[in-house]
Design a protein around this motif. Structure first.
Motif, PDB file in Angstrom:
ATOM      1  N   LEU A 212       4.504 -57.715  -0.401  1.00  0.00           N
ATOM      2  CA  LEU A 212       4.263 -58.035  -1.979  1.00  0.00           C
ATOM      3  C   LEU A 212       4.406 -59.295  -1.720  1.00  0.00           C
ATOM      4  O   LEU A 212       3.081 -59.616  -2.307  1.00  0.00           O
ATOM      5  N   PHE A 213       4.941 -60.168  -0.693  1.00  0.00           N
ATOM      6  CA  PHE A 213       4.699 -61.249  -0.692  1.00  0.00           C
ATOM      7  C   PHE A 213       4.784 -62.234   0.159  1.00  0.00           C
ATOM      8  O   PHE A 213       5.018 -61.032   1.828  1.00  0.00           O
ATOM      9  N   ALA A 214       4.417 -62.875   0.738  1.00  0.00           N
ATOM     10  CA  ALA A 214       4.043 -63.167   2.026  1.00  0.00           C
ATOM     11  C   ALA A 214       5.549 -63.341   2.708  1.00  0.00           C
ATOM     12  O   ALA A 214       5.203 -64.174   3.762  1.00  0.00           O
ATOM     13  N   GLU A 215       6.557 -64.158   2.478  1.00  0.00           N
ATOM     14  CA  GLU A 215       7.840 -64.181   2.954  1.00  0.00           C
ATOM     15  C   GLU A 215       8.691 -63.183   2.746  1.00  0.00           C
ATOM     16  O   GLU A 215       8.925 -62.981   0.852  1.00  0.00           O
ATOM     17  N   ALA A 220      13.547 -60.974  -1.137  1.00  0.00           N
ATOM     18  CA  ALA A 220      14.779 -61.173  -1.243  1.00  0.00           C
ATOM     19  C   ALA A 220      15.192 -61.723  -2.819  1.00  0.00           C
ATOM     20  O   ALA A 220      16.078 -61.794  -3.730  1.00  0.00           O
ATOM     21  N   SER A 221      14.639 -63.074  -3.195  1.00  0.00           N
ATOM     22  CA  SER A 221      15.013 -63.561  -4.438  1.00  0.00           C
ATOM     23  C   SER A 221      14.418 -62.807  -5.594  1.00  0.00           C
ATOM     24  O   SER A 221      15.121 -63.382  -6.576  1.00  0.00           O
ATOM     25  N   ALA A 222      13.170 -62.048  -5.718  1.00  0.00           N
ATOM     26  CA  ALA A 222      12.634 -61.644  -6.738  1.00  0.00           C
ATOM     27  C   ALA A 222      13.525 -60.225  -6.974  1.00  0.00           C
ATOM     28  O   ALA A 222      13.349 -60.163  -8.442  1.00  0.00           O
ATOM     29  N   LEU A 225      18.442 -58.747  -4.019  1.00  0.00           N
ATOM     30  CA  LEU A 225      18.913 -58.202  -2.606  1.00  0.00           C
ATOM     31  C   LEU A 225      18.760 -59.377  -1.191  1.00  0.00           C
ATOM     32  O   LEU A 225      18.585 -60.627  -1.213  1.00  0.00           O
ATOM     33  N   SER A 226      19.525 -58.965  -0.340  1.00  0.00           N
ATOM     34  CA  SER A 226      19.930 -60.091   0.776  1.00  0.00           C
ATOM     35  C   SER A 226      18.245 -59.970   1.787  1.00  0.00           C
ATOM     36  O   SER A 226      18.218 -58.751   1.427  1.00  0.00           O
ATOM     37  N   ASN A 227      18.195 -61.085   2.965  1.00  0.00           N
ATOM     38  CA  ASN A 227      17.487 -61.182   3.847  1.00  0.00           C
ATOM     39  C   ASN A 227      17.123 -59.641   4.263  1.00  0.00           C
ATOM     40  O   ASN A 227      16.880 -59.093   5.019  1.00  0.00           O
ATOM     41  N   ASP A 228      18.301 -59.710   5.181  1.00  0.00           N
ATOM     42  CA  ASP A 228      18.691 -58.290   5.875  1.00  0.00           C
ATOM     43  C   ASP A 228      18.250 -56.737   5.239  1.00  0.00           C
ATOM     44  O   ASP A 228      17.645 -56.099   5.964  1.00  0.00           O
ATOM     45  N   GLU A 229      18.361 -56.554   3.797  1.00  0.00           N
ATOM     46  CA  GLU A 229      18.091 -56.154   3.018  1.00  0.00           C
ATOM     47  C   GLU A 229      16.523 -55.238   2.715  1.00  0.00           C
ATOM     48  O   GLU A 229      16.444 -54.475   2.497  1.00  0.00           O
ATOM     49  N   VAL A 230      15.887 -56.623   2.549  1.00  0.00           N
ATOM     50  CA  VAL A 230      14.939 -56.547   2.283  1.00  0.00           C
ATOM     51  C   VAL A 230      14.084 -56.234   4.333  1.00  0.00           C
ATOM     52  O   VAL A 230      12.080 -56.793   3.832  1.00  0.00           O
ATOM     53  N   LYS A 231      13.956 -56.350   4.939  1.00  0.00           N
ATOM     54  CA  LYS A 231      13.709 -56.591   5.894  1.00  0.00           C
ATOM     55  C   LYS A 231      13.052 -55.112   6.416  1.00  0.00           C
ATOM     56  O   LYS A 231      13.649 -54.434   6.379  1.00  0.00           O
TER      57      LYS A 231
END
Length: 440
Positions: A212-215, A220-222, A225-231
């Protein structure tokens, strides 16, 4: 009192301390006399308690306390006078059945000694010194962001390709309910863009998180959730549209230039781009310098070899903390800290060999520069000298701040030294390529 040193090897020694009654007796007796004056013991008037009873009750504790003070003061003095470069602190050797009533008290302390070594700043393999440049693409993107940021917001009824859409992401299983704003043209997923274009306020669309997003950090910001959760997250989010806007870019005119850079400091689009390039590259220089400092540090640790008194240091770690560690725990702690200790010794050697010092006047100037940078972030671009002097005086009145700024200034001195004397090879890169090379 007699202090002597027995050299075990280049890295280990034993200091022997001999204390006689003459070294502590007068002091102990004076303390006990004061105790007698203050003692409040049933059956005796205050100040009339027999000295024998005072000695029996307090004598040993006072003796031990005074001897320990003598040991600490005179051992530290001896190490300083003999210019012994020790690691950790002296460790008292265990003495079973120690007799505190003996006329002569003998103590032994183990020492771990710093190794003797040389540091070669010209490392075998050259270290890359990056110069990060702001290329045309980056400058143009920054100009575009500025125009959007300072542009006019126009409300729209329908989502278009260049719309900013505010809405709420929901996903019940992960308890996601997050209101956010997305720029349609910045979404990575073409399917998501197509799903949004043409929709109106109140409509709900389903958007898959994968791609959905490039990064990842943007997802995570949208979603909250945490960075680990969205990986590697792959779920269908519901996105309910609440507001649709379009930003009309701000004109590149003198009003915008003055707002960004101050009155008449920039007077044309070219000057604006030149200024953006200059400011960006100043910020990049800090990142490149930190990378260089880290790389030189790693290379010096790899190429500067010396032995450490490992056995002593493990024992010191085991017994010197608030809680005594097991041998295995001390071994683990030593393995964790060895690399840092090696660099502390290497850095200390470099500072000594090159006579690097932090003088108060240059520390004050360094603090004033730091303060000016902070003030500039809040729009105070030209503070008065008296104001800087006053703030710097307050900052340097705090010992924690003095320590922090001194460390930063010494790091800068080391960096300047490395740039002058280390084996470096220059490499010019864009910021995008720098990130790829350094962070992968």
């Amino acid at each position: 009192m007699n202090i002597s040193k027995e050299q075990i090897d280049d890295l280990n020694a034993v200091v022997k301390v001999e204390i006689t009654k003459a070294d502590y007796e007068d002091k102990v007796n004076d303390i006990l006399k004061n105790y007698r004056k203050q003692a409040n013991i049933p059956g005796f008037r205050k100040g009339q308690v027999p000295m024998g009873l005072i000695k029996k009750q307090y004598g040993k504790a006072v003796l031990v306390d005074e001897v320990n003070k003598l040991l600490q003061d005179n051992l530290n003095k001896y190490l300083t006078e003999e210019k012994l470069d020790v690691l950790g602190n002296p460790l008292p050797k265990q003495q079973d059945n120690f007799d505190w009533d003996s006329d002569t008290l003998d103590f032994e302390f183990e020492l771990g000694l710093a190794p003797d070594f040389d540091v070669k700043l010209k490392t075998k393999k050259a270290i890359t010194q990056y110069k990060i440049v702001a290329d045309k693409k980056m400058v143009d993107e920054q100009v575009e962001r500025i125009q959007k940021q300072y542009g006019k917001i126009i409300s729209k009824d329908t989502v278009e390709k260049n719309s900013e859409v505010t809405g709420t992401f929901t996903y019940s299983e992960k308890e996601i309910t997050k209101t956010t704003t997305v720029e349609v043209d910045k979404l990575k997923s073409k399917k998501a863009k197509d799903a949004l274009v043409g929709k109106k306020v109140g409509d709900t669309v389903t958007l898959n998180t994968k791609g959905l997003f490039a990064e990842d950090y943007m997802l995570a910001s949208a979603t909250g959730l945490s960075n680990d959760e969205v990986k590697d997250l792959k779920i269908n989010l519901e996105f309910t549209i609440e507001e649709i806007n379009e930003r009309e870019p701000a004109e590149l005119n003198q009003e915008l230039f003055d707002k960004l850079f101050g009155k008449d400091n920039v007077t044309s689009e070219k000057e604006m781009k030149d200024k953006i390039k200059e400011d960006s590259e100043k910020q990049f220089e800090q990142q490149a310098d930190q990378k260089l400092l880290n790389d030189v540090t790693e290379k010096l640790i790899d190429e500067t070899t010396f032995e450490l008194p490992a056995g002593f240091l493990k024992k010191w770690i085991q017994f010197s903390g608030e809680k005594e560690l097991t041998e295995a725990e001390a071994e683990e702690e030593y393995e964790k800290s060895e690399k840092g200790l090696r660099y502390q010794l290497i850095e200390g050697k470099i500072i000594k060999d090159n006579d690097l010092q932090v003088q108060f006047d240059e520390l004050k100037e360094f603090a004033k520069g730091f303060i000016k940078t902070q003030m500039a972030q809040y729009g105070q671009l030209d503070p008065k000298e008296e104001e800087l002097e006053g703030i710097a005086a307050r900052v340097l009145g705090n010992q924690d701040e003095v320590k922090r700024l001194s460390e930063q200034l010494m790091s800068q001195k080391l960096l300047d030294l490395y740039k002058e004397k280390a084996n470096l090879k220059a490499k010019e890169v864009s910021y995008e390529n720098f990130v790829k090379e350094v962070y992968g």
